[in-house]
Structure formats: C-alpha cells, structure tokens
Design an enzyme around this catalytic site. Structure first.
Site, short mmCIF file in Angstrom:
data_model
loop_
_atom_site.label_atom_id
_atom_site.label_comp_id
_atom_site.label_asym_id
_atom_site.label_seq_id
_atom_site.Cartn_x
_atom_site.Cartn_y
_atom_site.Cartn_z
N ASN A 137 24.78 13.86 -22.70
CA ASN A 137 25.02 12.62 -23.29
C ASN A 137 26.36 12.56 -23.75
OD1 ASN A 137 24.16 14.67 -25.07
ND2 ASN A 137 23.90 13.08 -26.71
N GLU A 147 28.83 10.40 -26.65
CA GLU A 147 28.74 9.40 -27.58
C GLU A 147 30.25 8.92 -27.76
OE1 GLU A 147 25.20 11.49 -30.36
OE2 GLU A 147 27.23 11.62 -31.07
N CYS A 189 23.58 7.89 -22.52
CA CYS A 189 22.70 9.07 -22.60
C CYS A 189 22.90 10.01 -21.25
CB CYS A 189 21.06 8.72 -22.46
SG CYS A 189 20.47 7.33 -23.97
N GLU A 221 20.44 11.00 -19.40
CA GLU A 221 20.09 10.54 -18.08
C GLU A 221 20.78 9.73 -17.32
OE1 GLU A 221 19.10 10.56 -21.15
OE2 GLU A 221 16.78 10.46 -21.32
N CYS A 236 14.66 7.73 -23.62
CA CYS A 236 14.59 6.57 -24.37
C CYS A 236 14.08 5.28 -23.36
CB CYS A 236 15.84 6.14 -24.95
SG CYS A 236 17.36 5.36 -23.87
N CYS A 267 16.79 4.48 -20.53
CA CYS A 267 16.75 5.35 -19.49
C CYS A 267 15.54 5.28 -18.70
CB CYS A 267 17.11 6.67 -20.00
SG CYS A 267 18.79 6.81 -20.57
ZN LIG Z 1 18.46 7.23 -23.02
#
Ligand SMILES: [Zn+2]
Length: 130
Positions: free
Chosen positions: A50, A52, A61, A63, A90, A93
């Site tokens: 990930n 940010e 993310c 993924e 999430c 994703c």
């Molecule tokens: Zn995600």
C-alpha cells in the site's frame, strides 16, 4: 472458524511474499502496512504494497498496486491464478479482484487465513454490460 478451503504450499509461499513486501509499504499516516502477491497461471509472481498520500483518498491499497503492476506488464483478466494479501481486501479492491477474474484470493483474517474467489468476496457485483 474457517469454512474456506485449506491453504496449499503455493498459497503459503505467495502469502510469505505478501508479508515480505508489506515491509515496503509507504504508510506514514496509518502505520498499517499491507502487502499483496500475485501469481499468474504461467507462474510469474508480482508483489505490491500500500502507498498512502497526505491527501488520504489518493492512497492506493496493496491489491491495486500489485494488479496495476501486473497489468502494466501485460497481465489480463483470466491470467491470474491467485492473489495473497496480508489483510482482508476492502470493497474497492474486491471490485478490482473481480475485474481480473481472480479465482483464488488468499488473505489473512482474524488470526487465520481465508481463501475465497473474487465472486464470493463481492456477490451481486457491478459489471459493465457493453
Ligand atoms: Zn483496498
């Protein structure tokens, strides 16, 4: 508590790759490091973490990082055998995993490991009918 299929040696290896790349996450705001590893049907492995951003919604993310990396290398829906993730994916994703037709999503959850298809993770999903 798991009612999912048991992990295989290749799943464990892929999850190990995901755990290793989680160390490379750029997560100065949440401190929540996530790694993902993807294996194609030809055996090629990609990893991603990930990333940010100070503008929080712009973060990516793990993924989506790994799927973007693989897609940039020519991987297309149906080419992916499995994706392993160090956390439960999430909702966004899950839509990405579904788009790429990932049959086997292996992820750490509640102290165990779950294995689901993208279809199982996102039932009644959005599909663009063109
Ligand atoms: Zn995600």
């Amino acid at each position: 508590m798991s009612d999912s299929p048991s992990t295989t040696q290749p799943d464990e290896e892929l999850l190990s790759e995901a755990r290793a790349v989680a160390d490379n996450a750029y997560a100065p705001y949440s401190g929540f490091h996530v790694g993902a590893a993807l294996r194609t049907r030809t055996g090629k492995v990609y990893t991603g973490a990930n990333v940010e951003n100070a503008s929080y919604p712009l973060g990516v993310c793990a993924e989506r990082t790994v799927l973007s990396c693989a897609a940039s290398d020519g991987v297309r829906p149906g080419d992916i055998e499995a994706v392993a993730i160090t956390a439960s994916p999430c909702g966004g994703c899950r839509q990405w995993l579904l788009e790429f037709g990932v049959a086997r999503v292996v992820f750490a959850h509640a102290g165990g490991v779950q294995i689901r298809s993208a279809d199982e993770l996102l039932p009644h999903s959005f599909i663009l009918d063109t």
